[in-house]
Design a protein around this motif. Sequence first.
Motif, PDB file in Angstrom:
ATOM      1  N   SER A 156       0.798  -1.213   0.000  1.00 12.20           N
ATOM      2  CA  SER A 156       0.000   0.000   0.000  1.00 12.20           C
ATOM      3  C   SER A 156       0.835   1.270   0.000  1.00 12.20           C
ATOM      4  CB  SER A 156      -0.922   0.005   1.233  1.00 12.20           C
ATOM      5  OG  SER A 156      -0.155  -0.101   2.413  1.00 12.20           O
ATOM      6  N   ALA A 157       2.122   1.173  -0.375  1.00 18.56           N
ATOM      7  CA  ALA A 157       2.947   2.373  -0.445  1.00 18.56           C
ATOM      8  C   ALA A 157       2.357   3.338  -1.452  1.00 18.56           C
ATOM      9  CB  ALA A 157       4.374   1.998  -0.849  1.00 18.56           C
ATOM     10  N   PRO A 158       2.471   4.654  -1.212  1.00 18.62           N
ATOM     11  CA  PRO A 158       1.878   5.624  -2.134  1.00 18.62           C
ATOM     12  C   PRO A 158       2.388   5.433  -3.555  1.00 18.62           C
ATOM     13  CG  PRO A 158       2.615   6.700  -0.118  1.00 18.62           C
ATOM     14  CD  PRO A 158       3.127   5.284  -0.067  1.00 18.62           C
ATOM     15  N   GLY A 159       1.468   5.346  -4.493  1.00 21.56           N
ATOM     16  CA  GLY A 159       1.833   5.235  -5.895  1.00 21.56           C
ATOM     17  C   GLY A 159       2.154   3.828  -6.354  1.00 21.56           C
ATOM     18  N   ALA A 160       2.301   2.884  -5.426  1.00 20.71           N
ATOM     19  CA  ALA A 160       2.692   1.545  -5.827  1.00 20.71           C
ATOM     20  C   ALA A 160       1.540   0.816  -6.500  1.00 20.71           C
ATOM     21  CB  ALA A 160       3.151   0.738  -4.594  1.00 20.71           C
ATOM     22  N   PRO A 161       1.806   0.109  -7.603  1.00 23.06           N
ATOM     23  CA  PRO A 161       0.754  -0.649  -8.253  1.00 23.06           C
ATOM     24  C   PRO A 161       0.369  -1.869  -7.443  1.00 23.06           C
ATOM     25  CG  PRO A 161       2.850  -1.009  -9.347  1.00 23.06           C
ATOM     26  CD  PRO A 161       3.076   0.049  -8.312  1.00 23.06           C
ATOM     27  N   THR A 162      -0.877  -2.192  -7.397  1.00 16.83           N
ATOM     28  CA  THR A 162      -1.364  -3.378  -6.696  1.00 16.83           C
ATOM     29  C   THR A 162      -2.333  -4.107  -7.601  1.00 16.83           C
ATOM     30  OG1 THR A 162      -3.344  -2.407  -5.711  1.00 16.83           O
ATOM     31  CG2 THR A 162      -1.261  -2.037  -4.556  1.00 16.83           C
ATOM     32  N   GLU A 163      -2.712  -5.325  -7.194  1.00 15.83           N
ATOM     33  CA  GLU A 163      -3.635  -6.103  -7.995  1.00 15.83           C
ATOM     34  C   GLU A 163      -4.968  -5.391  -8.146  1.00 15.83           C
ATOM     35  OE1 GLU A 163      -4.326 -10.143  -7.272  1.00 15.83           O
ATOM     36  OE2 GLU A 163      -2.227 -10.718  -7.288  1.00 15.83           O
ATOM     37  N   THR A 164      -5.355  -4.571  -7.150  1.00 16.65           N
ATOM     38  CA  THR A 164      -6.664  -3.935  -7.197  1.00 16.65           C
ATOM     39  C   THR A 164      -6.619  -2.526  -7.780  1.00 16.65           C
ATOM     40  OG1 THR A 164      -6.355  -3.172  -4.909  1.00 16.65           O
ATOM     41  CG2 THR A 164      -7.501  -5.267  -5.229  1.00 16.65           C
ATOM     42  N   THR A 165      -5.417  -2.024  -8.099  1.00 15.88           N
ATOM     43  CA  THR A 165      -5.321  -0.689  -8.677  1.00 15.88           C
ATOM     44  C   THR A 165      -5.852  -0.709 -10.101  1.00 15.88           C
ATOM     45  OG1 THR A 165      -3.381  -0.122  -7.356  1.00 15.88           O
ATOM     46  CG2 THR A 165      -3.774   1.182  -9.334  1.00 15.88           C
ATOM     47  N   GLY A 166      -6.827   0.153 -10.383  1.00 13.49           N
ATOM     48  CA  GLY A 166      -7.318   0.306 -11.741  1.00 13.49           C
ATOM     49  C   GLY A 166      -6.822   1.626 -12.307  1.00 13.49           C
ATOM     50  N   TYR A 167      -6.277   1.613 -13.494  1.00 11.85           N
ATOM     51  CA  TYR A 167      -5.775   2.830 -14.121  1.00 11.85           C
ATOM     52  C   TYR A 167      -6.779   3.308 -15.163  1.00 11.85           C
ATOM     53  CZ  TYR A 167      -1.401   1.410 -11.957  1.00 11.85           C
ATOM     54  OH  TYR A 167      -0.447   1.039 -11.053  1.00 11.85           O
ATOM     55  N   THR A 168      -7.089   4.583 -15.114  1.00 10.41           N
ATOM     56  CA  THR A 168      -8.017   5.155 -16.091  1.00 10.41           C
ATOM     57  C   THR A 168      -7.303   6.001 -17.132  1.00 10.41           C
ATOM     58  OG1 THR A 168      -8.453   7.105 -14.715  1.00 10.41           O
ATOM     59  CG2 THR A 168      -9.887   5.174 -14.400  1.00 10.41           C
ATOM     60  N   GLY A 189      14.217   1.774  -9.324  1.00  8.11           N
ATOM     61  CA  GLY A 189      13.099   0.932  -8.924  1.00  8.11           C
ATOM     62  C   GLY A 189      12.928   0.788  -7.425  1.00  8.11           C
ATOM     63  N   GLN A 190      13.849   1.331  -6.630  1.00  8.65           N
ATOM     64  CA  GLN A 190      13.658   1.328  -5.181  1.00  8.65           C
ATOM     65  C   GLN A 190      12.516   2.252  -4.764  1.00  8.65           C
ATOM     66  OE1 GLN A 190      15.342  -0.888  -3.195  1.00  8.65           O
ATOM     67  NE2 GLN A 190      15.998  -1.568  -5.235  1.00  8.65           N
ATOM     68  N   ASP A 191      12.167   3.200  -5.617  1.00 11.15           N
ATOM     69  CA  ASP A 191      10.984   4.030  -5.389  1.00 11.15           C
ATOM     70  C   ASP A 191       9.758   3.125  -5.500  1.00 11.15           C
ATOM     71  OD1 ASP A 191       8.670   5.634  -5.813  1.00 11.15           O
ATOM     72  OD2 ASP A 191       9.839   7.220  -6.742  1.00 11.15           O
ATOM     73  N   PRO A 192       8.902   3.075  -4.478  1.00  9.26           N
ATOM     74  CA  PRO A 192       7.754   2.162  -4.520  1.00  9.26           C
ATOM     75  C   PRO A 192       6.753   2.485  -5.621  1.00  9.26           C
ATOM     76  CG  PRO A 192       7.577   3.641  -2.641  1.00  9.26           C
ATOM     77  CD  PRO A 192       8.955   3.836  -3.211  1.00  9.26           C
ATOM     78  N   GLY A 193       6.846   3.658  -6.218  1.00 14.51           N
ATOM     79  CA  GLY A 193       5.951   4.007  -7.312  1.00 14.51           C
ATOM     80  C   GLY A 193       6.533   3.737  -8.674  1.00 14.51           C
ATOM     81  N   GLY A 248       2.542  12.240  -9.628  1.00 13.67           N
ATOM     82  CA  GLY A 248       1.733  11.238  -8.945  1.00 13.67           C
ATOM     83  C   GLY A 248       1.553   9.963  -9.723  1.00 13.67           C
ATOM     84  N   ALA A 249       2.149   9.882 -10.918  1.00 11.46           N
ATOM     85  CA  ALA A 249       1.973   8.706 -11.766  1.00 11.46           C
ATOM     86  C   ALA A 249       2.774   7.519 -11.245  1.00 11.46           C
ATOM     87  CB  ALA A 249       2.424   9.013 -13.195  1.00 11.46           C
ATOM     88  N   THR A 250       2.230   6.319 -11.455  1.00 13.08           N
ATOM     89  CA  THR A 250       3.027   5.108 -11.396  1.00 13.08           C
ATOM     90  C   THR A 250       3.857   5.055 -12.670  1.00 13.08           C
ATOM     91  OG1 THR A 250       1.418   3.878 -10.070  1.00 13.08           O
ATOM     92  CG2 THR A 250       2.947   2.589 -11.410  1.00 13.08           C
ATOM     93  N   VAL A 251       5.149   4.796 -12.542  1.00  4.31           N
ATOM     94  CA  VAL A 251       6.065   4.796 -13.695  1.00  4.31           C
ATOM     95  C   VAL A 251       6.633   3.394 -13.871  1.00  4.31           C
ATOM     96  CG1 VAL A 251       8.196   5.744 -14.651  1.00  4.31           C
ATOM     97  CG2 VAL A 251       6.630   7.222 -13.370  1.00  4.31           C
ATOM     98  N   VAL A 252       6.640   2.924 -15.105  1.00 10.13           N
ATOM     99  CA  VAL A 252       7.232   1.636 -15.449  1.00 10.13           C
ATOM    100  C   VAL A 252       8.500   1.884 -16.264  1.00 10.13           C
ATOM    101  CG1 VAL A 252       6.919  -0.569 -16.639  1.00 10.13           C
ATOM    102  CG2 VAL A 252       4.981   0.504 -15.461  1.00 10.13           C
ATOM    103  N   LEU A 253       9.610   1.308 -15.816  1.00 12.87           N
ATOM    104  CA  LEU A 253      10.894   1.375 -16.516  1.00 12.87           C
ATOM    105  C   LEU A 253      11.300  -0.024 -16.981  1.00 12.87           C
ATOM    106  CD1 LEU A 253      12.880   3.699 -14.058  1.00 12.87           C
ATOM    107  CD2 LEU A 253      11.588   4.384 -16.098  1.00 12.87           C
ATOM    108  N   PHE A 254      12.297  -0.086 -17.844  1.00  8.92           N
ATOM    109  CA  PHE A 254      12.708  -1.351 -18.444  1.00  8.92           C
ATOM    110  C   PHE A 254      14.223  -1.500 -18.407  1.00  8.92           C
ATOM    111  CE2 PHE A 254       8.852   0.120 -20.329  1.00  8.92           C
ATOM    112  CZ  PHE A 254       8.062  -1.009 -20.505  1.00  8.92           C
TER     113      PHE A 254
END
Length: 273
Positions: free
Chosen positions: A8-20, A164-168, A128-134
């Motif tokens: 539940s860390a701020p910004g962290a993606p979870t199974e129940t997080t829905g993105y619009t 990626g140590q940032d929980p978001g 405030g975005a969740t960010v995905v890196l590769f």
Amino acid sequence: MENTLGQSAPGAPTETTGYTSYVAVGDSFTEGMCDDLLPDGQYRGWADRVADRLAAEQPAGAFRYANLAVRGKLIGQIHDEQLATAAAMRAELVTLAGGLNDVLRPRCDIARVEDLLGRSAGALRATGATVVLFTSTDPTRRMAGSARLLPAILRMKGFVHELGQDPGIAVVDLFSAPCFDDRRLWAEDRLHLAPEGHRRVAEAVLEALGRPAAFDWRAPLPAAAPPRRAEKLAADARWARTHLGPWIGRRLTGRSSGDGRPPKRAELLPYEG
């Protein structure tokens, strides 16, 4: 994966997080080059595949998607041309991929690449975005002559995992997936993913966002007979003539395959797949 999935860390993606809302930022990897063609003539790509799945979780018309990626862009161009636009859209999810085009060039300033990638990720997180890196795949396991790239790729891999140590921030670690050693996941140009490669990257992103796996994206393809020597030599010659030569020509003349191209999907608009 590198983030705190399911927590539940701020910004962290979870199974129940829905993105619009979702914005994709990057180069040809994110544009989707060499995937299946859409009716409008554009490549589909893994980002569109991710958008399809996320849109299906929302009521019709509630999900918005933009793809600012343009093939051939260096990390400085991604930072200068796409970042402010992406940040202003204030999407809930942003994927950010860039830097490999820089690494492919001789005398790459890897410290500058890291600085720009880190600043870009930080600016997107600040919205405030969740960010995905590769992380990059390992080209040395499938491409002769690519060993010179490995030190920079490994350094970038370590840097991305630090971010990626940032929980978001979620990290999709393609380097550690041996399935990408298989040339069948790559297009004839050997630089861009084939449709099956895009399908697997999309699944990797969705897994990093906490979605249940639709299939094992790391699984190897069924075994196939190795090509005969004559077939391999003919394929190598065709690749050098059709792809390597023009690529070198663009580098020598300062041109890019993305010169004059607009973003794939420049506005954050409703998307239903």
